[in-house]
Design an enzyme around this catalytic site. Structure first.
Site, mmCIF file in Angstrom:
data_model
loop_
_atom_site.group_PDB
_atom_site.id
_atom_site.type_symbol
_atom_site.label_atom_id
_atom_site.label_comp_id
_atom_site.label_asym_id
_atom_site.label_seq_id
_atom_site.Cartn_x
_atom_site.Cartn_y
_atom_site.Cartn_z
ATOM 1 N NE ARG A 233 -92.081 58.666 51.829
ATOM 2 C CZ ARG A 233 -91.917 57.975 50.698
ATOM 3 N NH1 ARG A 233 -92.380 56.742 50.602
ATOM 4 N NH2 ARG A 233 -91.281 58.506 49.669
ATOM 5 C CD GLU A 262 -89.461 53.302 56.080
ATOM 6 O OE1 GLU A 262 -88.624 53.617 55.216
ATOM 7 O OE2 GLU A 262 -90.672 53.173 55.836
ATOM 8 C CG HIS A 280 -89.696 52.054 52.069
ATOM 9 N ND1 HIS A 280 -89.728 53.281 52.659
ATOM 10 C CD2 HIS A 280 -90.180 52.242 50.808
ATOM 11 C CE1 HIS A 280 -90.176 54.190 51.800
ATOM 12 N NE2 HIS A 280 -90.466 53.575 50.650
HETATM 13 P P1 NAP Z 1 -100.299 61.198 43.925
HETATM 14 O O1 NAP Z 1 -100.654 60.838 42.539
HETATM 15 O O2 NAP Z 1 -99.907 62.592 44.249
HETATM 16 O O3 NAP Z 1 -101.537 60.780 44.856
HETATM 17 C C1 NAP Z 1 -101.627 61.112 46.198
HETATM 18 C C2 NAP Z 1 -103.074 61.029 46.643
HETATM 19 O O4 NAP Z 1 -103.140 61.331 48.047
HETATM 20 C C3 NAP Z 1 -104.008 61.972 45.927
HETATM 21 O O5 NAP Z 1 -105.182 61.280 45.635
HETATM 22 C C4 NAP Z 1 -104.319 63.054 46.965
HETATM 23 O O6 NAP Z 1 -105.613 63.498 46.657
HETATM 24 C C5 NAP Z 1 -104.203 62.268 48.266
HETATM 25 N N1 NAP Z 1 -103.877 63.098 49.422
HETATM 26 C C6 NAP Z 1 -102.886 63.997 49.548
HETATM 27 N N2 NAP Z 1 -102.918 64.567 50.750
HETATM 28 C C7 NAP Z 1 -103.960 64.021 51.396
HETATM 29 C C8 NAP Z 1 -104.537 64.218 52.686
HETATM 30 N N3 NAP Z 1 -104.037 65.104 53.550
HETATM 31 N N4 NAP Z 1 -105.625 63.486 53.028
HETATM 32 C C9 NAP Z 1 -106.151 62.601 52.153
HETATM 33 N N5 NAP Z 1 -105.661 62.371 50.930
HETATM 34 C C10 NAP Z 1 -104.567 63.079 50.556
HETATM 35 O O7 NAP Z 1 -99.098 60.301 44.449
HETATM 36 P P2 NAP Z 1 -98.685 58.819 44.011
HETATM 37 O O8 NAP Z 1 -97.774 58.891 42.853
HETATM 38 O O9 NAP Z 1 -99.909 57.969 43.916
HETATM 39 O O10 NAP Z 1 -97.810 58.402 45.287
HETATM 40 C C11 NAP Z 1 -98.388 58.424 46.560
HETATM 41 C C12 NAP Z 1 -97.359 58.182 47.638
HETATM 42 O O11 NAP Z 1 -97.029 56.803 47.703
HETATM 43 C C13 NAP Z 1 -95.991 58.853 47.476
HETATM 44 O O12 NAP Z 1 -96.025 60.225 47.822
HETATM 45 C C14 NAP Z 1 -95.138 58.037 48.423
HETATM 46 O O13 NAP Z 1 -95.191 58.585 49.726
HETATM 47 C C15 NAP Z 1 -95.820 56.667 48.435
HETATM 48 N N6 NAP Z 1 -94.970 55.645 47.759
HETATM 49 C C16 NAP Z 1 -94.488 54.611 48.496
HETATM 50 C C17 NAP Z 1 -93.723 53.643 47.875
HETATM 51 C C18 NAP Z 1 -93.189 52.480 48.640
HETATM 52 O O14 NAP Z 1 -92.141 51.969 48.280
HETATM 53 N N7 NAP Z 1 -93.870 52.015 49.660
HETATM 54 C C19 NAP Z 1 -93.425 53.732 46.520
HETATM 55 C C20 NAP Z 1 -93.937 54.798 45.807
HETATM 56 C C21 NAP Z 1 -94.722 55.750 46.432
HETATM 57 P P3 NAP Z 1 -106.150 64.952 47.041
HETATM 58 O O15 NAP Z 1 -105.181 65.927 46.491
HETATM 59 O O16 NAP Z 1 -107.506 65.030 46.486
HETATM 60 O O17 NAP Z 1 -106.156 64.921 48.534
HETATM 61 C C1 8YV Z 2 -88.399 54.357 47.071
HETATM 62 C C2 8YV Z 2 -90.685 55.356 47.466
HETATM 63 O O1 8YV Z 2 -88.109 53.259 47.887
HETATM 64 O O2 8YV Z 2 -91.013 56.356 45.363
HETATM 65 C C3 8YV Z 2 -91.165 56.444 46.577
HETATM 66 O O3 8YV Z 2 -91.758 57.404 47.118
HETATM 67 O O4 8YV Z 2 -90.966 55.316 48.625
HETATM 68 C C4 8YV Z 2 -89.866 54.270 46.898
HETATM 69 O O5 8YV Z 2 -90.154 54.046 45.569
HETATM 70 C C5 8YV Z 2 -87.797 55.544 47.768
HETATM 71 O O6 8YV Z 2 -87.963 56.723 47.054
HETATM 72 C C6 8YV Z 2 -86.292 55.347 47.960
HETATM 73 O O7 8YV Z 2 -85.646 55.328 46.706
#
Ligand code: NAP
Ligand code: 8YV
Length: 320
Positions: A233, A262, A280
């Site tokens: 994010r 954004e 994004h």
């Molecule tokens: P997840 O499985 O919950 O993993 C999140 C990781 O972040 C965990 O390893 C957690 O470990 C760590 N974390 C949480 N808070 C933290 C902190 N304060 N300091 C350091 N590490 C921390 O989540 P995920 O499914 O991998 O998704 C992660 C994130 O990716 C989503 O929440 C979203 O914001 C982002 N995302 C972006 C896109 C995009 O389109 N760019 C798409 C999908 C997801 P600990 O609990 O050990 O800290």
């Molecule tokens: C999407 C994301 O773009 O899954 C997330 O956390 O950031 C992206 O996969 C977002 O949720 C808007 O649909």
């Protein structure tokens, strides 16, 4: 009166999702309402379900205006724009779309790193401008092979990134709040990890707990040869500090899919050829968005069928 539950759709959804939702719900599209207050006064009490996404989330004032809300299904895994604790306190279940997007977002992270490191975008411009013919071969770039890659947030997507890195002979290191049972070195101190990293890939959730986790100190530790990739994010990176470091040459480059405000992106980044910018789109392929859309709808359907959900967020696991 159709007898179907009333669903408030906050952001845009795909045609496939809308076709399915229309069959199961009475749809109210918030984005079509010219007067939100009047709409809520007329329909707020009837709405029992909300469909939103990671970007639009659910504003606290809007949640408060839906007294009979039972479920919020979010089209995305990150739910920092929804107050899931407040929802759980009201007995509202919040669901999201974990796992089905891991591969796509991991691919996007590597794509950004490779594009920055191998200067994909400037090289494309070099060819298009006729400079290859006029000036000869483009300058050499930095290899992605055998690098030390620091993953910030080794969760579902972070692990998918680590899995891919084996193919590039990377040394994977990671930072998160807790050490995991994995064969990679854990760093409790993020700046210390950044100092040891050639590339830092950020994939934590957003929200208050990670706000500006990547600050000036972390960026300086990564240094003038380092590359920052952010697919988490925008709030996780101190964007002003990042822009300043890039302007000063204190950071080698950046691959950014997400931004603090954004769709506003700092204009200072536009002229930098060591930066690759994406709107994004980490999960934005037809295939992955279909899987996310199906899961978003499945959660809603199942809730109204038997009162359970497939992928509730952790705060809501005890509801239904
Ligand atoms: P997840 O499985 O919950 O993993 C999140 C990781 O972040 C965990 O390893 C957690 O470990 C760590 N974390 C949480 N808070 C933290 C902190 N304060 N300091 C350091 N590490 C921390 O989540 P995920 O499914 O991998 O998704 C992660 C994130 O990716 C989503 O929440 C979203 O914001 C982002 N995302 C972006 C896109 C995009 O389109 N760019 C798409 C999908 C997801 P600990 O609990 O050990 O800290
Ligand atoms: C999407 C994301 O773009 O899954 C997330 O956390 O950031 C992206 O996969 C977002 O949720 C808007 O649909």
């Amino acid at each position: 009166m159709t007898g179907k539950p009333d669903l408030l759709v906050i952001g845009g959804v795909t045609e496939r999702m809308m076709d399915r939702l229309t069959a199961e719900f009475t749809i109210h599209a918030l984005y079509d309402q010219p007067d939100e207050a009047a709409f809520l006064a007329a329909h707020g009490a009837a709405i029992t379900a909300v469909l939103t996404n990671g970007h639009d989330g659910l504003r606290p004032g809007l949640m408060a205006a839906l007294p009979n809300l039972k479920i919020v299904s979010s089209y995305g895994v990150g739910y920092d724009a929804i107050d899931a604790t407040a929802a759980a306190d009201r007995g509202i279940v919040v669901t999201h779309t974990p796992n089905v997007l891991n591969d796509e977002v991991a691919n996007t992270a590597l794509l950004l790193w490779f594009a920055v490191s191998r200067r994909l975008v400037p090289h494309d411009a070099y060819v298009r401008a006729g400079r290859w013919q006029a000036e000869g071969n483009a300058p050499l770039t930095r290899s992605v092979q055998g690098r030390t890659v620091g993953i910030v947030g080794l969760g579902r997507i972070g692990q998918a990134i680590a899995d891919r890195l084996a193919a590039f002979d990377s040394t994977v290191i990671y930072h998160s709040r807790n050490a995991k049972d994995v064969p990679y070195r854990y760093y409790a101190d993020l700046s210390e990890m950044a100092a040891d990293s050639d590339v830092l890939i950020c994939i934590t959730p957003g929200g208050a707990g990670t706000k500006h986790l990547i600050d000036k100190d972390v960026i300086d530790a990564l240094g003038p040869e380092g590359i920052l990739v952010n697919v988490s994010r925008g709030s996780v990176v101190d964007e002003a500090a990042l822009v300043q470091a890039l302007q000063d040459g204190r950071l080698g480059g950046a691959g950014l899919d997400v931004f603090e405000e954004e769709p506003r992106v700092p204009a200072e980044l536009f002229g930098m050829d060591n930066v690759v910018l994406q709107p994004h789109v980490g999960s934005a392929t037809h295939e992955t968005r279909q899987a996310m859309g199906d899961l978003t709808c499945d959660n809603l359907s199942q809730w109204f069928r038997d009162g359970t959900t497939i992928t509730p967020v952790p705060e809501c696991r005890n509801i239904g």
